[in-house]
Motif scaffolding. Structure first.
Motif, PDB file in Angstrom:
ATOM      1  N   ALA A 418     -11.844   1.729 -10.473  1.00 62.01           N
ATOM      2  CA  ALA A 418     -13.009   1.429  -9.497  1.00 62.01           C
ATOM      3  C   ALA A 418     -12.776  -0.253  -9.297  1.00 62.01           C
ATOM      4  CB  ALA A 418     -14.434   1.656  -9.844  1.00 62.01           C
ATOM      5  N   VAL A 419     -12.581  -0.795 -10.568  1.00 63.91           N
ATOM      6  CA  VAL A 419     -12.484  -2.301 -10.517  1.00 63.91           C
ATOM      7  C   VAL A 419     -11.202  -2.481  -9.627  1.00 63.91           C
ATOM      8  CG1 VAL A 419     -11.953  -4.195 -11.659  1.00 63.91           C
ATOM      9  CG2 VAL A 419     -13.598  -2.734 -12.498  1.00 63.91           C
ATOM     10  N   LEU A 420     -10.079  -1.975  -9.734  1.00 64.19           N
ATOM     11  CA  LEU A 420      -8.870  -2.134  -9.124  1.00 64.19           C
ATOM     12  C   LEU A 420      -8.988  -1.883  -7.571  1.00 64.19           C
ATOM     13  CD1 LEU A 420      -6.151  -0.923 -11.677  1.00 64.19           C
ATOM     14  CD2 LEU A 420      -6.272  -3.073 -10.879  1.00 64.19           C
ATOM     15  N   ARG A 421      -9.643  -0.677  -7.345  1.00 61.31           N
ATOM     16  CA  ARG A 421      -9.890  -0.334  -5.870  1.00 61.31           C
ATOM     17  C   ARG A 421     -10.592  -1.287  -5.204  1.00 61.31           C
ATOM     18  NH1 ARG A 421      -9.585   4.772  -8.116  1.00 61.31           N
ATOM     19  NH2 ARG A 421     -11.496   4.734  -8.495  1.00 61.31           N
ATOM     20  N   GLY A 422     -11.749  -2.160  -5.967  1.00 66.02           N
ATOM     21  CA  GLY A 422     -12.573  -3.093  -5.333  1.00 66.02           C
ATOM     22  C   GLY A 422     -11.582  -4.416  -5.034  1.00 66.02           C
ATOM     23  N   HIS A 423     -10.792  -4.665  -6.049  1.00 65.47           N
ATOM     24  CA  HIS A 423      -9.817  -5.875  -5.896  1.00 65.47           C
ATOM     25  C   HIS A 423      -9.113  -5.606  -4.884  1.00 65.47           C
ATOM     26  CE1 HIS A 423      -7.755  -9.457  -7.762  1.00 65.47           C
ATOM     27  NE2 HIS A 423      -6.487  -8.736  -7.247  1.00 65.47           N
ATOM     28  N   TYR A 424      -8.174  -4.403  -4.697  1.00 71.56           N
ATOM     29  CA  TYR A 424      -7.324  -4.236  -3.471  1.00 71.56           C
ATOM     30  C   TYR A 424      -8.099  -4.350  -2.152  1.00 71.56           C
ATOM     31  CZ  TYR A 424      -4.484  -2.375  -7.421  1.00 71.56           C
ATOM     32  OH  TYR A 424      -3.715  -2.201  -8.533  1.00 71.56           O
ATOM     33  N   ALA A 425      -9.306  -3.871  -2.216  1.00 74.42           N
ATOM     34  CA  ALA A 425      -9.954  -3.908  -0.830  1.00 74.42           C
ATOM     35  C   ALA A 425     -10.091  -5.130  -0.066  1.00 74.42           C
ATOM     36  CB  ALA A 425     -11.432  -3.273  -1.166  1.00 74.42           C
ATOM     37  N   TYR A 426     -10.201  -6.395  -1.086  1.00 73.03           N
ATOM     38  CA  TYR A 426     -10.259  -7.754  -0.679  1.00 73.03           C
ATOM     39  C   TYR A 426      -9.278  -8.235  -0.575  1.00 73.03           C
ATOM     40  CZ  TYR A 426     -12.059 -12.348   0.223  1.00 73.03           C
ATOM     41  OH  TYR A 426     -12.449 -13.334   0.489  1.00 73.03           O
ATOM     42  N   PHE A 427      -8.099  -8.392  -1.743  1.00 68.65           N
ATOM     43  CA  PHE A 427      -7.109  -9.114  -1.817  1.00 68.65           C
ATOM     44  C   PHE A 427      -5.780  -8.617  -1.421  1.00 68.65           C
ATOM     45  CE2 PHE A 427      -9.905 -11.040  -4.992  1.00 68.65           C
ATOM     46  CZ  PHE A 427      -9.967 -12.347  -4.644  1.00 68.65           C
ATOM     47  N   ALA A 428      -5.661  -7.228  -0.926  1.00 73.22           N
ATOM     48  CA  ALA A 428      -4.404  -6.499  -0.596  1.00 73.22           C
ATOM     49  C   ALA A 428      -4.080  -6.768   0.892  1.00 73.22           C
ATOM     50  CB  ALA A 428      -4.647  -5.047  -0.805  1.00 73.22           C
ATOM     51  N   VAL A 429      -3.905  -8.063   1.261  1.00 75.65           N
ATOM     52  CA  VAL A 429      -3.458  -8.721   2.584  1.00 75.65           C
ATOM     53  C   VAL A 429      -1.946  -8.555   2.624  1.00 75.65           C
ATOM     54  CG1 VAL A 429      -5.608  -9.793   2.707  1.00 75.65           C
ATOM     55  CG2 VAL A 429      -3.452 -11.161   1.730  1.00 75.65           C
ATOM     56  N   PRO A 430      -1.304  -8.719   3.891  1.00 77.19           N
ATOM     57  CA  PRO A 430       0.177  -8.733   3.639  1.00 77.19           C
ATOM     58  C   PRO A 430       0.714  -9.846   2.982  1.00 77.19           C
ATOM     59  CG  PRO A 430      -0.855  -8.236   5.898  1.00 77.19           C
ATOM     60  CD  PRO A 430      -1.931  -8.591   5.185  1.00 77.19           C
ATOM     61  N   ARG A 431       1.790  -9.668   2.318  1.00 80.86           N
ATOM     62  CA  ARG A 431       2.419 -10.638   1.589  1.00 80.86           C
ATOM     63  C   ARG A 431       1.905 -11.137   0.251  1.00 80.86           C
ATOM     64  NH1 ARG A 431       5.454 -14.579   5.698  1.00 80.86           N
ATOM     65  NH2 ARG A 431       7.110 -14.844   3.941  1.00 80.86           N
ATOM     66  N   ASN A 432       0.869 -10.356  -0.279  1.00 80.53           N
ATOM     67  CA  ASN A 432       0.276 -10.918  -1.537  1.00 80.53           C
ATOM     68  C   ASN A 432       0.711  -9.672  -2.326  1.00 80.53           C
ATOM     69  OD1 ASN A 432      -1.365 -12.416  -3.080  1.00 80.53           O
ATOM     70  ND2 ASN A 432      -3.350 -11.229  -2.633  1.00 80.53           N
ATOM     71  N   SER A 433       1.769  -9.098  -2.224  1.00 79.58           N
ATOM     72  CA  SER A 433       2.041  -8.064  -3.213  1.00 79.58           C
ATOM     73  C   SER A 433       2.285  -8.379  -4.673  1.00 79.58           C
ATOM     74  CB  SER A 433       3.448  -7.332  -2.881  1.00 79.58           C
ATOM     75  OG  SER A 433       3.219  -6.770  -1.496  1.00 79.58           O
ATOM     76  N   ARG A 434       2.849  -9.616  -4.905  1.00 79.20           N
ATOM     77  CA  ARG A 434       3.330 -10.268  -6.292  1.00 79.20           C
ATOM     78  C   ARG A 434       2.014 -10.547  -7.163  1.00 79.20           C
ATOM     79  NH1 ARG A 434       7.290 -14.966  -6.522  1.00 79.20           N
ATOM     80  NH2 ARG A 434       8.632 -13.549  -5.309  1.00 79.20           N
ATOM     81  N   ALA A 435       1.007 -11.229  -6.439  1.00 81.67           N
ATOM     82  CA  ALA A 435      -0.302 -11.265  -7.247  1.00 81.67           C
ATOM     83  C   ALA A 435      -0.883 -10.055  -7.164  1.00 81.67           C
ATOM     84  CB  ALA A 435      -1.109 -12.216  -6.356  1.00 81.67           C
ATOM     85  N   LEU A 436      -0.907  -9.055  -6.683  1.00 84.43           N
ATOM     86  CA  LEU A 436      -1.465  -7.782  -6.829  1.00 84.43           C
ATOM     87  C   LEU A 436      -0.860  -6.727  -7.891  1.00 84.43           C
ATOM     88  CD1 LEU A 436      -2.040  -6.477  -3.144  1.00 84.43           C
ATOM     89  CD2 LEU A 436      -3.577  -7.427  -4.474  1.00 84.43           C
ATOM     90  N   GLN A 437       0.518  -7.255  -7.901  1.00 84.97           N
ATOM     91  CA  GLN A 437       1.216  -6.536  -8.999  1.00 84.97           C
ATOM     92  C   GLN A 437       0.832  -7.327 -10.237  1.00 84.97           C
ATOM     93  OE1 GLN A 437       3.262  -3.638  -8.700  1.00 84.97           O
ATOM     94  NE2 GLN A 437       2.893  -3.686 -10.947  1.00 84.97           N
TER      95      GLN A 437
END
Length: 496
Positions: A418-437
């Motif tokens: 749930a923590v990860l899904r909440g993080h992705y819901a806000y920060f998973a914007v185009p070209r931010n893959s490296r920080a998400l990983q």
């Protein structure tokens, strides 16, 4: 004009002329997440209360639309038991109690009698605001942010007043104001900034930071701004009570002579009203009168980014902004307020001067930097999760995992998912893959390390850990569209 309003609602009476203001704002009440056992009854009650209260909101909206420059002198009667109930149902049920020690669950035991009594006290003038309970939460830079936790009944009455004032100020606030307004959010502000900086001629960016904004709001100026539109003295007195209630810290009451507590239900709306008059209207007028080139403005609460085509405009605006803020008891942070070269020509200009890459700026949790598209090398704005904020979140997860050490793998796995899904819901914007990983890898590492420490004789191996990670931890993926695409879908004529 008077007759048109009276037909709409005879109790909403315009009085003296108010100063002419701008246009599109407002304010949601505290978010809801009802207790599991009450989910269906609460939803039903909330729907019924909203159905009863909505016509009153619509009458206020109609009155404001028909009389854009006149004060509203009769609003308090809209604080009904239904409006108070709706405000109560909009509160978080598990929120920390204020100085009264009252929780939502306790108040709900005899809700109707409590609301009727609260309604009587508000209209009889015997309702008294209580001081907020001071609590500190860590900031990304290591400092502490003070929050004011209001008593439960203060939250309820504030929520009802916010709902009444929302249609009034939604007709006033300007289009580049995005914070704490119905139908607006952080990503819309980020989209507007991206579109404005890529489609307009922006070469310089002013990242303005107001020093301790919520703590330094002038009560005198706040009331004067409210009186431009609100002629109902009972509403004004309610707000004055909340502003003067003070805070309780370590058993000692501290009087409030300025500021509004962060965390109070009404504080975001008051902040928007204050900045509407001190910044928004002035900045829009400055753009029309003084800017010699393109100029964009995006504000979310007390965070604002202003872009300029010419450096001379940016420098003049900064000087004038400092004077403007000082007039209303505000100041710009000397270290965090920065004027930087940023835009499609910034990289080439700095390279010719041997000044290195363009500087970056932070806004709404993202670090923005000058970039190029992979397809044709044209200018683009790169956005990555702000590093300090991400590290703070990871430290919090580490602390929480330590506190949850005795919980099962299944329970912790579902929580981390749930923590990860909440993080992705806000920060998973185009070209931010490296920080998400990076965030995903660190969460995985923290969980693995915590599980290994829990085992005494036989520590879990990475091979046995892999199935748990695959089962519980969703891998990062981009969930937001490109800013320009989403902005164009909304059909706005101007981003800023």
């Amino acid at each position: 004009m008077m007759n048109g309003m009276e037909k709409s609602d005879p109790s909403i009476v315009p009085s003296k002329l108010a100063n002419k203001t701008g246009k599109p704002a407002a304010e949601p009440v505290e978010g809801s997440d009802g207790a599991e056992g009450n989910a269906i009854p609460q939803r039903t009650s909330r729907t019924q209360s909203r159905a009863i209260v909505s016509p009153a909101w619509e009458r206020i909206r109609e009155a404001v639309t028909r009389n854009k420059t006149e004060k509203l002198t009769a609003l308090t009667h809209h604080i009904t038991v239904d409006a108070l109930r709706l405000a109560f149902l909009g509160l978080k049920r598990d929120a920390a109690p204020g100085v009264d020690g009252m929780t939502g669950e306790q108040y709900d035991v005899d809700l109707e009698r409590n609301l009727i009594d609260l309604h009587r006290r508000v209209h009889a003038g015997t309702y008294r605001a209580q001081p907020s309970r001071r609590k500190y939460i860590p900031k990304p830079d290591g400092r502490q942010r003070p929050l004011g936790i209001a008593s439960l009944e203060d939250k309820i009455v504030q929520g009802a007043v916010v709902a009444i004032l929302t249609p009034v100020y939604e007709a006033e606030f300007l289009g580049f104001s995005y914070g704490f307004r119905p139908g607006r959010n952080q990503h819309q502000a980020l989209d507007a900034l991206y579109v404005g900086m890529t489609r307009r001629k922006v070469n310089w960016v002013l990242d303005a930071d107001i020093t301790k904004f919520f703590d330094t709001i002038s009560h005198e100026w706040m009331i004067r701004f409210l009186e431009h539109r609100i002629g109902d003295r009972r509403i004004i007195r309610l707000i004055q009570k909340w502003l003067r209630a003070g805070v309780l810290e370590e058993g000692r009451k501290i009087e409030s002579i300025e500021g509004t507590p962060q965390g109070a239900v009404i504080s975001p709306l008051l902040a928007n009203i204050y900045l509407h008059y001190t910044f928004d209207l002035w900045a829009e007028q400055w753009r029309r009168r003084h800017a010699t080139g393109d100029m964009i403005i995006v504000r979310y609460a007390d965070d604002s980014i202003t872009g300029f085509q010419y450096r001379r405009d940016a420098e003049r605006f900064l000087v004038d902004l400092k004077d403007r803020m000082a007039t209303f008891s505000l100041g710009l942070h000397p270290d965090k307020t920065r004027l930087i070269e940023f835009g499609r020509f910034a990289a080439d200009s700095r390279r010719k001067r041997d000044e290195g890459k363009p500087e970056t700026f932070d806004f709404l949790g993202f670090t923005h930097f000058c970039d190029r598209t992979r397809k044709n090398g044209s200018f683009a704005i790169g956005r990555q999760t702000k590093r300090s904020g991400m590290l703070t979140k990871l430290r919090q997860i580490s602390d929480d995992l330590r506190a949850r050490m005795n919980k099962s793998i299944d329970e912790n796995g579902r929580w981390l998912g749930a923590v990860l899904r909440g993080h992705y819901a806000y920060f998973a914007v185009p070209r931010n893959s490296r920080a998400l990983q990076f965030f995903y890898d660190e969460v995985t590492r923290l969980w693995f390390r915590r599980l290994r420490r829990r085992g005494q004789r036989r520590r879990i191996s990475w091979e046995k850990m892999k199935p748990c990670v695959r089962r519980y931890l969703p891998r990062p993926r981009i969930v937001h569209p490109w800013p320009s695409r989403r902005f164009d879908v909304r059909g706005l004529s101007s981003p800023t």
